[in-house]
Scaffold this motif. Structure first.
Motif, PDB file in Angstrom:
ATOM      1  N   HIS A 206      -8.798   6.188  -3.147  1.00 27.15           N
ATOM      2  CA  HIS A 206      -8.394   4.785  -3.061  1.00 27.15           C
ATOM      3  C   HIS A 206      -8.915   4.165  -1.777  1.00 27.15           C
ATOM      4  O   HIS A 206      -8.814   4.746  -0.706  1.00 27.15           O
ATOM      5  CB  HIS A 206      -6.870   4.679  -3.103  1.00 27.15           C
ATOM      6  CG  HIS A 206      -6.366   3.264  -3.108  1.00 27.15           C
ATOM      7  ND1 HIS A 206      -6.294   2.503  -4.255  1.00 27.15           N
ATOM      8  CD2 HIS A 206      -5.916   2.466  -2.108  1.00 27.15           C
ATOM      9  CE1 HIS A 206      -5.803   1.318  -3.965  1.00 27.15           C
ATOM     10  NE2 HIS A 206      -5.567   1.268  -2.666  1.00 27.15           N
ATOM     11  N   THR A 208      -8.624   0.515   0.392  1.00 25.97           N
ATOM     12  CA  THR A 208      -7.871  -0.731   0.483  1.00 25.97           C
ATOM     13  C   THR A 208      -8.565  -1.678   1.441  1.00 25.97           C
ATOM     14  O   THR A 208      -9.190  -1.243   2.414  1.00 25.97           O
ATOM     15  CB  THR A 208      -6.424  -0.487   0.944  1.00 25.97           C
ATOM     16  OG1 THR A 208      -5.753  -1.750   1.051  1.00 25.97           O
ATOM     17  CG2 THR A 208      -6.365   0.198   2.308  1.00 25.97           C
ATOM     18  N   HIS A 214      -2.362   1.300   4.179  1.00 30.64           N
ATOM     19  CA  HIS A 214      -2.681   2.716   4.046  1.00 30.64           C
ATOM     20  C   HIS A 214      -1.510   3.433   3.384  1.00 30.64           C
ATOM     21  O   HIS A 214      -0.465   2.863   3.107  1.00 30.64           O
ATOM     22  CB  HIS A 214      -2.999   3.323   5.410  1.00 30.64           C
ATOM     23  CG  HIS A 214      -1.882   3.210   6.403  1.00 30.64           C
ATOM     24  ND1 HIS A 214      -0.776   4.022   6.381  1.00 30.64           N
ATOM     25  CD2 HIS A 214      -1.700   2.352   7.434  1.00 30.64           C
ATOM     26  CE1 HIS A 214       0.034   3.694   7.376  1.00 30.64           C
ATOM     27  NE2 HIS A 214      -0.493   2.687   8.019  1.00 30.64           N
ATOM     28  N   HIS A 215      -1.684   4.746   3.184  1.00 29.24           N
ATOM     29  CA  HIS A 215      -0.709   5.479   2.379  1.00 29.24           C
ATOM     30  C   HIS A 215       0.590   5.769   3.105  1.00 29.24           C
ATOM     31  O   HIS A 215       1.605   5.986   2.464  1.00 29.24           O
ATOM     32  CB  HIS A 215      -1.332   6.785   1.886  1.00 29.24           C
ATOM     33  CG  HIS A 215      -1.615   7.762   2.981  1.00 29.24           C
ATOM     34  ND1 HIS A 215      -2.758   7.698   3.744  1.00 29.24           N
ATOM     35  CD2 HIS A 215      -0.892   8.821   3.433  1.00 29.24           C
ATOM     36  CE1 HIS A 215      -2.744   8.688   4.628  1.00 29.24           C
ATOM     37  NE2 HIS A 215      -1.633   9.380   4.473  1.00 29.24           N
ATOM     38  N   HIS A 349      -0.983   0.749  -2.569  1.00 29.18           N
ATOM     39  CA  HIS A 349      -1.662   2.036  -2.470  1.00 29.18           C
ATOM     40  C   HIS A 349      -1.003   3.020  -3.426  1.00 29.18           C
ATOM     41  O   HIS A 349       0.221   2.995  -3.606  1.00 29.18           O
ATOM     42  CB  HIS A 349      -1.560   2.555  -1.028  1.00 29.18           C
ATOM     43  CG  HIS A 349      -2.419   3.744  -0.746  1.00 29.18           C
ATOM     44  ND1 HIS A 349      -2.065   5.020  -1.155  1.00 29.18           N
ATOM     45  CD2 HIS A 349      -3.615   3.865  -0.095  1.00 29.18           C
ATOM     46  CE1 HIS A 349      -3.011   5.867  -0.758  1.00 29.18           C
ATOM     47  NE2 HIS A 349      -3.948   5.202  -0.118  1.00 29.18           N
TER      48      HIS A 349
END
Length: 451
Positions: A206, A208, A214-215, A349
């Motif tokens: 992924h 972004t 972010h994760h 995310h």
């Protein structure tokens, strides 16, 4: 094994189709109440105040909204399948409580359980389909999911109207609901597979457009982004809330409005089914179309179409006029419903997407509770038609707000390779969305990156 997993509808066709069927049963359980319960409140429990009669929708909406939030967090922590099974276990007692209810409080209690069931089961089927579909066909996946659920709402509303006309308001209509709950629980236990690994696979590739997306976000930050700080997510949340405010009004007051005009139980059942039927069928088109043309046009146009339809219902006085307005209301809702979910999937995310879906659905289904309170209070003070006019105005304002605040999250220029063709697809905005990136980079509302 994670290495054996693949993203995409074709790669996961069997499991995706099973989840569509399971969500149809979730919708059928909800649809068992739409024709019968408002009439049950008035005819068997003799509730004359609209606010009192709508307490079951208030209980359902408030419970489902809160449960949606926890469904996302729990499915991230424990997996999707256990949450789905818990939802069905909560739903099994619902039809039995309504069948045996000696007082209205039993019906309200049954709808608390129904809210828990719908919040866990429907939220989880949404999350699981997003997991399986990957980014390229997210709108189509949501269209299929919501179409299955609301077509089942419609057909069950129609069927329970016929059953009630032939056999009375209890118990026949709710025996159908009991069958849905048993079948849904059995399928979920025996055949549904866990999909959290698919989200983990997507997270590895992924990309972004925002560093703060972010994760590693806390649940509090996810809630803040989805509720008010992130423009597209917050615009989707308010539009979803107003959309379900409309649905709460349609569920609780429309059958009573139609009954006061002298319509038969069969006619009321047809009208109660027509709106969700168009809503369900329309999503087969709108979800996929938003993958091609973008999300925002469908959301704005759909909210404004709902406002026009509600105004039409407030002015109409007869089966034909109400039927035409119900078709327009269903079409407007179809344009909005899968597209809002796809928007959340676009922005969030994969690592915190389930929680974002949960927060969005908290706001969206909170609209049932707000609608029950607002529509009931206005109807008691000034009549049902005035309540419909008030909700029509709110819906128009929501569409304007989405037009002003929301940016396009899936631009038509963003073309994704099909999952499975080489490497898994990147984020929806690579290769053709430079303007989107500039808009995101310049957005002054965004929170600072977490440290």
């Amino acid at each position: 094994m994670t290495t054996a997993l693949r993203l995409g509808l074709r790669a996961n066709a069997a499991q995706f189709t099973l989840l569509v069927a399971v969500n149809a049963l979730v919708g059928g359980l909800l649809g068992s109440e739409r024709t019968v319960l408002p009439l049950l409140a008035e005819q068997e429990f003799h509730l004359t105040a609209y606010t009192a009669a709508l307490t079951y929708i208030l209980a359902f909406g408030a419970t489902k909204a809160v449960t949606n939030f926890f469904a996302g967090a729990l499915s991230d922590r424990y997996g999707r399948k256990p949450v789905l099974i818990a939802g069905w276990l909560a739903g099994v007692p619902v039809p039995l409580m309504i069948i045996w209810a000696p007082a209205w409080g039993w019906v309200v209690g049954a709808n608390v359980l129904l809210g828990v069931s719908q919040g866990l089961a429907w939220s989880t089927t949404v999350i699981m389909k997003i997991d399986l579909a990957g980014p390229a066909r997210r709108g189509l996946a949501m269209g299929l999911n919501e179409a299955a659920g609301y077509l089942a709402v419609a057909t069950t509303a129609l069927a329970t109207g016929w059953l009630a006309a032939a056999h009375g308001l209890r118990p026949a209509p709710f025996l159908l609901a009991l069958a849905y709950a048993g079948l849904g629980l059995g399928l979920s236990l025996a055949f549904v597979r866990e999909t959290r690994g698919h989200a983990q696979l997507e997270a590895t590739t992924h990309v972004t457009g925002r560093t703060e997306h972010h994760h590693g976000l806390s649940t509090g930050r996810v809630a803040a982004l989805t509720s008010w700080r992130e423009p597209a997510l917050s615009a989707a949340s308010q539009a979803g809330m107003v959309n379900n405010l409309n649905d709460g009004l349609a569920w609780g007051l429309f059958p009573l409005l139609f009954a006061t005009a002298g319509l038969s139980l069969t006619q009321i059942g047809i009208l109660a089914a027509l709106y969700p039927a168009v809503w369900g069928l329309g999503q087969l088109v709108t979800g996929q179309a938003s993958d091609r043309y973008g999300r925002k046009p469908f959301i704005v146009a759909g909210m404004l179409a709902q406002a026009v339809a509600l105004a039409w219902i407030a002015r109409a006085d007869g089966f034909a006029g109400w039927a035409a307005a119900a078709v327009l209301l269903g079409a407007g809702t179809a344009a909005v419903y899968p597209t809002l979910l796809a928007t959340v999937g676009d922005v969030a995310h994969p690592a915190w997407r389930a929680r974002a879906v949960g927060v969005y659905r908290l706001w969206r289904d909170g609209g049932f509770a707000v609608g029950a309170l607002l529509a009931g209070a206005v109807a008691d003070l000034a009549g049902i038609r005035t309540a419909v006019w008030v909700v029509a105005a709110l819906t128009a304002a929501s569409g304007v707000l989405a037009w002003v605040r929301m940016y396009e999250t899936h631009p038509p220029a963003a073309r994704l390779p099909r999952p499975g063709a080489g490497a898994p697809g990147p984020a929806p905005f690579r290769g053709g969305a430079a303007r989107w990136r500039r808009r995101r980079a310049e957005d002054p509302v965004s929170p600072a990156p977490e440290r």
